[in-house]
Design a protein around this motif. Sequence first.
Motif, PDB file in Angstrom:
ATOM      1  N   THR A 145    -101.462 -64.890  24.886  1.00 24.58           N
ATOM      2  CA  THR A 145    -100.256 -65.229  24.990  1.00 24.58           C
ATOM      3  C   THR A 145     -99.010 -65.284  26.156  1.00 24.58           C
ATOM      4  O   THR A 145     -98.091 -65.915  26.007  1.00 24.58           O
ATOM      5  N   VAL A 168     -88.470 -59.777  31.263  1.00 27.72           N
ATOM      6  CA  VAL A 168     -88.527 -59.476  30.119  1.00 27.72           C
ATOM      7  C   VAL A 168     -89.139 -58.284  29.376  1.00 27.72           C
ATOM      8  O   VAL A 168     -88.868 -58.929  28.126  1.00 27.72           O
ATOM      9  N   GLY A 169     -89.971 -57.367  29.138  1.00 24.04           N
ATOM     10  CA  GLY A 169     -90.788 -56.436  28.127  1.00 24.04           C
ATOM     11  C   GLY A 169     -91.936 -56.811  29.590  1.00 24.04           C
ATOM     12  O   GLY A 169     -92.505 -57.468  30.345  1.00 24.04           O
ATOM     13  N   VAL A 174     -98.541 -58.685  27.188  1.00 23.81           N
ATOM     14  CA  VAL A 174     -97.703 -59.775  27.313  1.00 23.81           C
ATOM     15  C   VAL A 174     -97.429 -59.809  28.865  1.00 23.81           C
ATOM     16  O   VAL A 174     -97.261 -60.424  29.389  1.00 23.81           O
ATOM     17  N   CYS A 192     -88.395 -56.456  33.713  1.00 29.72           N
ATOM     18  CA  CYS A 192     -87.152 -55.837  33.086  1.00 29.72           C
ATOM     19  C   CYS A 192     -87.767 -54.990  32.483  1.00 29.72           C
ATOM     20  O   CYS A 192     -88.110 -55.005  31.298  1.00 29.72           O
ATOM     21  N   HIS A 194     -86.419 -51.033  29.067  1.00 29.39           N
ATOM     22  CA  HIS A 194     -86.226 -50.915  28.654  1.00 29.39           C
ATOM     23  C   HIS A 194     -85.384 -49.812  30.000  1.00 29.39           C
ATOM     24  O   HIS A 194     -83.611 -49.425  29.034  1.00 29.39           O
ATOM     25  N   LEU A 199     -79.786 -55.013  32.066  1.00 27.64           N
ATOM     26  CA  LEU A 199     -80.845 -56.220  32.116  1.00 27.64           C
ATOM     27  C   LEU A 199     -80.029 -57.763  32.594  1.00 27.64           C
ATOM     28  O   LEU A 199     -80.582 -58.853  33.015  1.00 27.64           O
ATOM     29  N   ALA A 212     -90.030 -61.360  25.672  1.00 28.59           N
ATOM     30  CA  ALA A 212     -91.036 -60.330  25.007  1.00 28.59           C
ATOM     31  C   ALA A 212     -91.032 -59.127  24.788  1.00 28.59           C
ATOM     32  O   ALA A 212     -91.680 -58.120  25.306  1.00 28.59           O
ATOM     33  N   GLY A 214     -89.243 -58.007  21.169  1.00 27.87           N
ATOM     34  CA  GLY A 214     -89.200 -57.862  19.911  1.00 27.87           C
ATOM     35  C   GLY A 214     -88.227 -56.816  19.327  1.00 27.87           C
ATOM     36  O   GLY A 214     -88.015 -57.014  18.025  1.00 27.87           O
ATOM     37  N   LEU A 218     -81.934 -60.528  21.125  1.00 34.94           N
ATOM     38  CA  LEU A 218     -81.283 -59.390  22.588  1.00 34.94           C
ATOM     39  C   LEU A 218     -80.762 -60.379  23.877  1.00 34.94           C
ATOM     40  O   LEU A 218     -80.065 -60.226  24.404  1.00 34.94           O
ATOM     41  N   ILE A 233     -90.943 -65.556  23.940  1.00 32.66           N
ATOM     42  CA  ILE A 233     -91.953 -64.720  23.617  1.00 32.66           C
ATOM     43  C   ILE A 233     -91.908 -63.871  21.947  1.00 32.66           C
ATOM     44  O   ILE A 233     -92.643 -64.207  21.000  1.00 32.66           O
ATOM     45  N   ILE A 235     -91.627 -63.095  18.157  1.00 32.94           N
ATOM     46  CA  ILE A 235     -92.162 -63.426  16.783  1.00 32.94           C
ATOM     47  C   ILE A 235     -91.470 -62.696  16.250  1.00 32.94           C
ATOM     48  O   ILE A 235     -91.974 -60.809  15.928  1.00 32.94           O
ATOM     49  N   ASN A 236     -90.504 -62.229  15.097  1.00 35.66           N
ATOM     50  CA  ASN A 236     -89.915 -61.317  14.456  1.00 35.66           C
ATOM     51  C   ASN A 236     -89.710 -61.772  12.971  1.00 35.66           C
ATOM     52  O   ASN A 236     -88.908 -62.640  12.973  1.00 35.66           O
ATOM     53  N   ASP A 250     -86.729 -63.397  20.639  1.00 36.94           N
ATOM     54  CA  ASP A 250     -85.690 -62.730  21.351  1.00 36.94           C
ATOM     55  C   ASP A 250     -85.100 -63.115  21.223  1.00 36.94           C
ATOM     56  O   ASP A 250     -83.925 -62.868  22.580  1.00 36.94           O
TER      57      ASP A 250
END
Length: 307
Positions: A145, A168-169, A174, A192, A194, A199, A212, A214, A218, A233, A235-236, A250
């Motif tokens: 990914t 982000v993530g 990933v 970045c 949580h 952010l 990335a 979830g 966001l 990225i 996938i929800n 996201d």
Amino acid sequence: MPPLDDNRYLKGGPVAARIIAEVRAAAQQATDEGFRPKLVSITVGDVAAVDVYVRNQRAKAELAGIDFEERRFPAELTAGELEAAIHGMNADPRITGIIIQRPVPAHIPIKAIQAAVHPLKDVEGMHPASIGNIVYNQLDLAPCTAAASVELLKATGLDLKGLEVVVVGHSEIVGKPIAFLLMSEGATVTVCHHMTRSLAAHARRADALFVAVGKPRLIKADMVKPGAAVIDIGINAETLPDGSSRIVGDVDTESVKEVASWITPVPGGVGPVTVAILLRNTMVALNRQRAVYRATFGTAEATLAAE
Ligand SMILES: NC(=O)C1=CN([C@@H]2O[C@H](COP(=O)(O)OP(=O)(O)OC[C@H]3O[C@@H](n4cnc5c(N)ncnc54)[C@H](OP(=O)(O)O)[C@@H]3O)[C@@H](O)[C@H]2O)C=CC1
Ligand SMILES: Nc1nc(=O)c2c([nH]1)NC[C@@H]1CN(c3ccc(C(=O)N[C@@H](CCC(=O)O)C(=O)O)cc3)C=[N+]21
């Protein structure tokens, strides 16, 4: 900044098709030379998030001329049983690539299981030795990914050297590998997560924004720099009021597409390229196995001829 027109959607289909065509030629040649590629997918328990991925792996492997086998294990499988099954596959010369679909049930330690896959068959690049290669700027076999996301950024034609990028993530599979791949390409990377204080302030500085996390929607339009490239990225699965479900990323695509110059759609963006990279990695792994055969069994002359 003009709103994004249709051809600024960074679609995954054409990028994936190009990669799969290259893989197909390489797989055909390897097969003709007596080394048939075979990818085995391991799933433990029933995980809806994995089903689409495995279905696409099977379909595209067939297209590329790579044998594909799905091994499904019950959720009650012990870590020891899974490790034993992986050791069996490591020792089976007909199997040239192994991927462990995530997530696995909580009682199975994922890191130990990823480390059980022989590095030469580790087509997802998640063995500690494989992931370490990325830190050393050896990028030809990276987590799928992450590699797919960077491949899509490259498809914009933007020069990565000195590019201001925000990721982000920071998951191991990933976000972190994306950051390392981009650093290797010369980008200036901010990561970045949580605990990041603002952010939005970070995201707004990005010429390229990778997301990335979830979490549906966001990233909103006011968090994106006008003209940026946005790689979504996520996938929800989202359930609609009528009870049907669909996949969303996201990023709030509807609003962000008015600000960004490029945006990857979900579905149809990173997902198809991820599958293509997995197949490309399968050929990279096979070639490494062939190099071991050559080094072990080749005569000096044959070894020279093959180089
Ligand atoms: N397209 C594809 O091929 C693939 C898509 N995915 C999708 O990508 C997404 C991420 O997957 P994955 O990395 O495995 O997920 P993880 O849950 O492992 O990681 C999520 C990351 O997001 C961070 N995070 C959580 N909340 C926030 C927040 N509010 N602001 C900023 N960062 C936050 C977490 O940080 P912290 O650890 O600090 O909490 C963590 O680093 C998912 O939607 C997944 O389905 C995944 C794999 C493949
Ligand atoms: N070890 C491991 N590595 C992964 O990379 C991994 C994983 N486990 N577990 C599950 C998630 C999810 N994931 C997807 C990849 C591609 C599509 C994909 O091809 N999606 C298409 C098709 C969507 C559809 O057909 O509906 C698209 O986005 O257009 C989906 C989901 C990889 N993951």
